[in-house]
Each structure stands twice: as C-alpha cells, then as structure tokens.
Design an enzyme around this catalytic site. Structure first.
Site, PDB file in Angstrom:
ATOM      1  N   LYS A  58       0.067   4.235  -0.276  1.00 28.00           N
ATOM      2  CA  LYS A  58      -0.600   5.400   0.315  1.00 28.00           C
ATOM      3  C   LYS A  58      -0.440   6.622  -0.619  1.00 28.00           C
ATOM      4  CE  LYS A  58       0.211   3.386   4.793  1.00 28.00           C
ATOM      5  NZ  LYS A  58       0.114   3.548   6.236  1.00 28.00           N
ATOM      6  N   GLY A  73       2.597   2.121  10.800  1.00 19.22           N
ATOM      7  CA  GLY A  73       3.503   3.260  10.617  1.00 19.22           C
ATOM      8  C   GLY A  73       4.242   3.666  11.874  1.00 19.22           C
ATOM      9  N   ASN A 121       0.868  -1.186   0.000  1.00 20.24           N
ATOM     10  CA  ASN A 121       0.000   0.000   0.000  1.00 20.24           C
ATOM     11  C   ASN A 121       0.901   1.232   0.000  1.00 20.24           C
ATOM     12  OD1 ASN A 121      -1.802   2.046   0.502  1.00 20.24           O
ATOM     13  ND2 ASN A 121      -2.255   1.412   2.610  1.00 20.24           N
ATOM     14  N   HIS A 170      -9.392   0.883   5.006  1.00 17.61           N
ATOM     15  CA  HIS A 170      -8.108   1.089   5.687  1.00 17.61           C
ATOM     16  C   HIS A 170      -8.334   2.015   6.888  1.00 17.61           C
ATOM     17  CE1 HIS A 170      -4.017   2.387   6.503  1.00 17.61           C
ATOM     18  NE2 HIS A 170      -3.618   1.293   5.863  1.00 17.61           N
ATOM     19  N   GLU A 229      -6.759   4.439   7.981  1.00 19.61           N
ATOM     20  CA  GLU A 229      -6.590   5.875   7.697  1.00 19.61           C
ATOM     21  C   GLU A 229      -7.853   6.446   7.057  1.00 19.61           C
ATOM     22  OE1 GLU A 229      -2.879   5.455   5.584  1.00 19.61           O
ATOM     23  OE2 GLU A 229      -1.915   4.912   7.474  1.00 19.61           O
ATOM     24  N   GLU A 244      -5.003  -5.275  10.813  1.00 14.39           N
ATOM     25  CA  GLU A 244      -4.014  -4.218  11.010  1.00 14.39           C
ATOM     26  C   GLU A 244      -4.297  -3.489  12.319  1.00 14.39           C
ATOM     27  OE1 GLU A 244      -2.183  -3.004   7.052  1.00 14.39           O
ATOM     28  OE2 GLU A 244      -3.975  -1.785   7.278  1.00 14.39           O
ATOM     29  N   SER A 285       3.717  -2.232  10.380  1.00 16.87           N
ATOM     30  CA  SER A 285       5.165  -2.183  10.554  1.00 16.87           C
ATOM     31  C   SER A 285       5.875  -3.487  10.171  1.00 16.87           C
ATOM     32  CB  SER A 285       5.518  -1.769  11.994  1.00 16.87           C
ATOM     33  OG  SER A 285       5.018  -0.467  12.265  1.00 16.87           O
TER      34      SER A 285
END
Ligand code: PEP
Length: 252
Positions: free
Chosen positions: A11, A172, A9, A94, A96, A166, A213
């Site tokens: 992003k 991240g 991904n 996701h 985010e 996730e 991560s």
C-alpha cells in the site's frame, strides 16, 4: 495442481530506503522457500530499486495500480508499459481504489485488458462490503465483479489471471474471514463465475487468493482449504517474520 501464490501489498508505505531494507531483511529467506510463488508490491517510487534487488531471486514484482491508456495527458497516472518495464504483476481493482478513487467494474475491465496486452499478470480484487455480507449478498456481488471486471478478457491468457477474494470487512481490521467461509465463496461463486466466462477447464487453472487480515498465525487455516491458492497480504507483508511465515505456510 495450481501453484500457490502469496503477494504482499505494501500500500502507501515505505520510502525507497525503507523498501530496500525490508527487501534486504527477507529476500534470502523468501528465495529459499520452494513450491510457492512470491510477489512484492511496493509503491511506484520503489519499483526500480526493488526490481534491481529481486533480479535472479525468483521473487516477482507487482505494481498496486495502473492506468489503462497507453500514454498521454493523464496527470499523476502510470501507463501499462511503464509498469511492465519493472513488473510482472499488477494489482487491479483493490477495494481501497474502488472506495476512495471511484474505480468501477468497467475501469477494472479496461485495466485487465491493458495488463494482459502488456504481458502483465493482473491480480484482480473482488469482495463484498460489511453490509452486503450481512445481507447475504456476497455471491451476487463477487459474481458481478467477476463478470464485468473480466468481460471479454483474452481466453488464451485467461488461465494466467489471478483473482483475490478480499471481503472488505476483513481488510485491515484484524477480523479475518474463516477459511471455511472464504472457501465456500470461491467454490460457490467465484470459480463458477470464471467458468461462465472462460469455461470449466480454464476456471480450474485460475488461481484465487484470499485476502483480509492474513497473518503468520492464521495462514494455515486458509491454505488448508482446497479452493484457496494463496493470499494477498496487506499489513502483515510489512513485517518480515509474518510475511515469511505466511509464505512458508503456503508452501506446505
Ligand atoms: C489488502 O489490502 O489487500 C489486505 C488484505 O490487507 P490486510 O492484509 O492488511 O487485511
């Protein structure tokens, strides 16, 4: 046996030119690695260029989001048929998108339905926040995200779904979950929630990735777990050596 699948991904990173050079730097190596499905998910503007570069390589292409409506007055959105012109996969829900763009389980569900109707394979993301993790609510959260997000999905296509577990606190942050912890969430909550929706046999066929991560250095820890069928990779998917090492680890 479920074939592992590793998806990158990217992003909101890489212009078209930058995307081209990243693909050029790793596609030869990636295509040589067998026994694992590979998917790249660049931003929308790079999909056309990357799809041309991936022709005949066996490397799949995914979008990072899409709208559920067929077409119309939805400024700035991208319709399922537009994604399906170039992609085989689409990331849905996701964290985010949930956190910054207000995506709910109900919106995730509409997108999953639209993706399946258009022949796209959804990579549906679930995972708990740091607070939910600290208060032992992981199971409750991922079960709710699965039951609402995948409600009424076509049972004939459900086996093709991909779920990405996730934990938000691991995305991240450089603070990955342990392989054992992630495996337990899949075994105790995610696969049982899938079985409740689609039955035991289908739940065993659905691939569940870990994301958060993952790097070339820790990938083995996840892929050695029996329930983990690959990874959704953010930061490390932008670094060719790291991404290749993750794909190699999944192929072992
Ligand atoms: C992600 O955004 O899906 C992700 C897993 O990011 P990272 O690998 O950077 O933690």
């Amino acid at each position: 046996m479920r074939t592992p699948i590793v998806a990158g991904n990217w992003k909101m990173n890489k212009t078209v030119e930058e995307a081209r050079s990243l693909v050029l730097s790793m596609s030869l190596k990636l295509r040589e690695i067998g026994g694992v499905e590979k998917v790249l998910c660049p931003p929308f503007p790079a999909l056309l260029a990357v799809s041309a570069m991936l022709q005949g390589t066996g490397i799949g292409l995914g979008a990072q989001n899409m709208h559920w409506e067929e077409k119309g007055a939805y400024t700035g959105e991208v319709a399922p048929a537009m994604v399906a012109e170039f992609c085989q996969f689409v990331i849905i829900g996701h964290s985010e998108r949930r956190a910054y763009f207000g995506e709910t389980d109900e919106m995730v569900n509409k997108k999953v339905h639209a993706a399946l109707a258009h022949g796209l394979t959804p990579i549906v993301c679930v995972g708990e926040t740091e607070d939910e993790y600290a208060s032992n609510r992981t199971g409750e959260v991922v079960r709710r995200q699965i039951s609402r997000g995948l409600a009424d999905a076509d049972p004939a296509k459900a086996a093709t779904l991909i779920v990405a577990y996730e934990p938000i606190w691991a995305i991240g942050t450089g603070r990955a979950s342990s392989g054992e912890n992630a495996n337990a969430v899949l075994a105790d909550h995610i696969r049982p929630a899938l079985a409740d929706l689609f039955g035991e046999d289908t739940s065993q066929a659905i691939r569940i990735q870990y994301g958060g991560s993952v790097t070339g250095a820790n990938a083995d820890e996840f892929f050695s777990q029996p329930e983990i069928d690959g990874a959704l990779v953010g930061g490390a998917s932008l670094k060719k050596d790291d991404f290749i090492a993750i794909v190699q680890a999944a192929a072992k």
